[in-house]
Scaffold this motif. Sequence first.
Motif, PDB file in Angstrom:
ATOM      1  N   VAL A 213     -33.703 -70.996  59.758  1.00 38.50           N
ATOM      2  CA  VAL A 213     -34.859 -70.811  60.634  1.00 38.50           C
ATOM      3  C   VAL A 213     -35.917 -69.947  59.955  1.00 38.50           C
ATOM      4  N   ALA A 214     -35.477 -68.868  59.306  1.00 38.94           N
ATOM      5  CA  ALA A 214     -36.410 -67.972  58.623  1.00 38.94           C
ATOM      6  C   ALA A 214     -37.174 -68.716  57.531  1.00 38.94           C
ATOM      7  N   CYS A 215     -36.465 -69.536  56.766  1.00 35.66           N
ATOM      8  CA  CYS A 215     -37.122 -70.313  55.701  1.00 35.66           C
ATOM      9  C   CYS A 215     -38.087 -71.341  56.283  1.00 35.66           C
ATOM     10  N   LEU A 216     -37.656 -72.037  57.329  1.00 39.47           N
ATOM     11  CA  LEU A 216     -38.507 -73.042  57.964  1.00 39.47           C
ATOM     12  C   LEU A 216     -39.755 -72.396  58.556  1.00 39.47           C
ATOM     13  N   TYR A 217     -39.564 -71.243  59.198  1.00 39.18           N
ATOM     14  CA  TYR A 217     -40.692 -70.510  59.774  1.00 39.18           C
ATOM     15  C   TYR A 217     -41.680 -70.099  58.681  1.00 39.18           C
TER      16      TYR A 217
ATOM     17  N   VAL B 168     -43.658 -73.220  57.522  1.00 41.74           N
ATOM     18  CA  VAL B 168     -44.657 -73.627  58.515  1.00 41.74           C
ATOM     19  C   VAL B 168     -45.838 -72.661  58.532  1.00 41.74           C
ATOM     20  N   GLU B 169     -45.555 -71.370  58.516  1.00 42.61           N
ATOM     21  CA  GLU B 169     -46.631 -70.374  58.535  1.00 42.61           C
ATOM     22  C   GLU B 169     -47.463 -70.428  57.260  1.00 42.61           C
ATOM     23  N   SER B 170     -46.831 -70.751  56.143  1.00 41.08           N
ATOM     24  CA  SER B 170     -47.567 -70.871  54.880  1.00 41.08           C
ATOM     25  C   SER B 170     -48.537 -72.047  54.934  1.00 41.08           C
ATOM     26  N   PHE B 171     -48.085 -73.164  55.489  1.00 39.17           N
ATOM     27  CA  PHE B 171     -48.962 -74.323  55.633  1.00 39.17           C
ATOM     28  C   PHE B 171     -50.117 -74.018  56.585  1.00 39.17           C
ATOM     29  N   LYS B 172     -49.831 -73.271  57.656  1.00 35.10           N
ATOM     30  CA  LYS B 172     -50.890 -72.879  58.595  1.00 35.10           C
ATOM     31  C   LYS B 172     -51.932 -72.007  57.897  1.00 35.10           C
ATOM     32  N   TYR B 173     -51.434 -71.076  57.084  1.00 36.36           N
ATOM     33  CA  TYR B 173     -52.346 -70.176  56.364  1.00 36.36           C
ATOM     34  C   TYR B 173     -53.201 -70.954  55.373  1.00 36.36           C
ATOM     35  N   LEU B 174     -52.570 -71.884  54.643  1.00 36.30           N
ATOM     36  CA  LEU B 174     -53.321 -72.681  53.673  1.00 36.30           C
ATOM     37  C   LEU B 174     -54.344 -73.569  54.363  1.00 36.30           C
ATOM     38  N   ALA B 175     -53.973 -74.133  55.505  1.00 35.89           N
ATOM     39  CA  ALA B 175     -54.892 -74.988  56.265  1.00 35.89           C
ATOM     40  C   ALA B 175     -56.063 -74.174  56.792  1.00 35.89           C
ATOM     41  N   HIS B 176     -55.771 -72.961  57.267  1.00 35.65           N
ATOM     42  CA  HIS B 176     -56.831 -72.093  57.785  1.00 35.65           C
ATOM     43  C   HIS B 176     -57.761 -71.651  56.674  1.00 35.65           C
TER      44      HIS B 176
END
Length: 317
Positions: free
Chosen positions: A297-301, A304-312
Amino acid sequence: MELSPELGSSQLKDELLVHPIILSAGSLALSIFISQAVYSTFDWRPVAICVSSDILTIGLDHYKDQAPSLVDALNNASTSVLQVFYHARILLLLSTTLLCVALSHSPPETWMITGIFIAPALLWNTPLSIRIPGHSSQNEFPTEKDQQKPEGAFVIKRIPGMKALFIGIIRGCGTFAVVHSILASSTMAPNVQDNMFTSTQILMWSTANRTCHAVMADIRDFQEDWENQIPTIPVLLKSVYKTRILLTVIHIATMISFLQNPYIFLASIYAIALVWLLGDKTPKKFFRFSFHSQTIVACLYGIVESFKYLAHTHKFL
């Protein structure tokens, strides 16, 4: 689990070195995850405390269990076995040093919390003597076995049905408490808005998850614990099948309680699958997958958060 005093060097290496390091990776992932998911920051101190405490407590427990192997290796001048014990002492020394350094840079509250949670783990398999005034043993001629055990002594891990719960509290609540004691007083307020994880969620989920994993380890050791009459939950229920039903109910209850959180939902599905895939005949190494459901879960989270940051970031370029 009572370990054999005649393990070879490769098995000893797994028990004294590989196993503590692999389990500490779970605390590494969980402490970083809590720091980021709840407090939106990273601090090396709680991570170092959790990881070093894990290695120290697990490694020391296994080291004491393997004392007969050390004595045998010394008597027979077994270089390969002695080398494993030497590396195990180095690992324990490094972990102790890291723990002391991290605590020296932490507030007093962290010292107290670490002591509260680490003490039972260090005394996990140690006979603790409780003297009752005016009470004396009724056995006038104690056997050799009786003489080795102090009068009124008890062992934490042998309290009926409580072993798994103690592990869940130590590893679940303890990890969160250490992170909270350091980061709660930081200038950055906890990240609760637009975040699916809260302190309560992680605390309850971590404790339940670690407790269930401890029961899974007891399923693994069922035959040996049954022979030695160690009062684990599977032994008390007298059935691996009934224990699996109990664990499944707990995981389903966790899913329902946090239905809005897809991470906890998927982790519970993963845990339920392992409950029925792993049994008392399964090789020990496969049970490590059970422990690392939160690591996944920690790795998946993080992904996902890294992709959100890159998208932002890309959005404002």
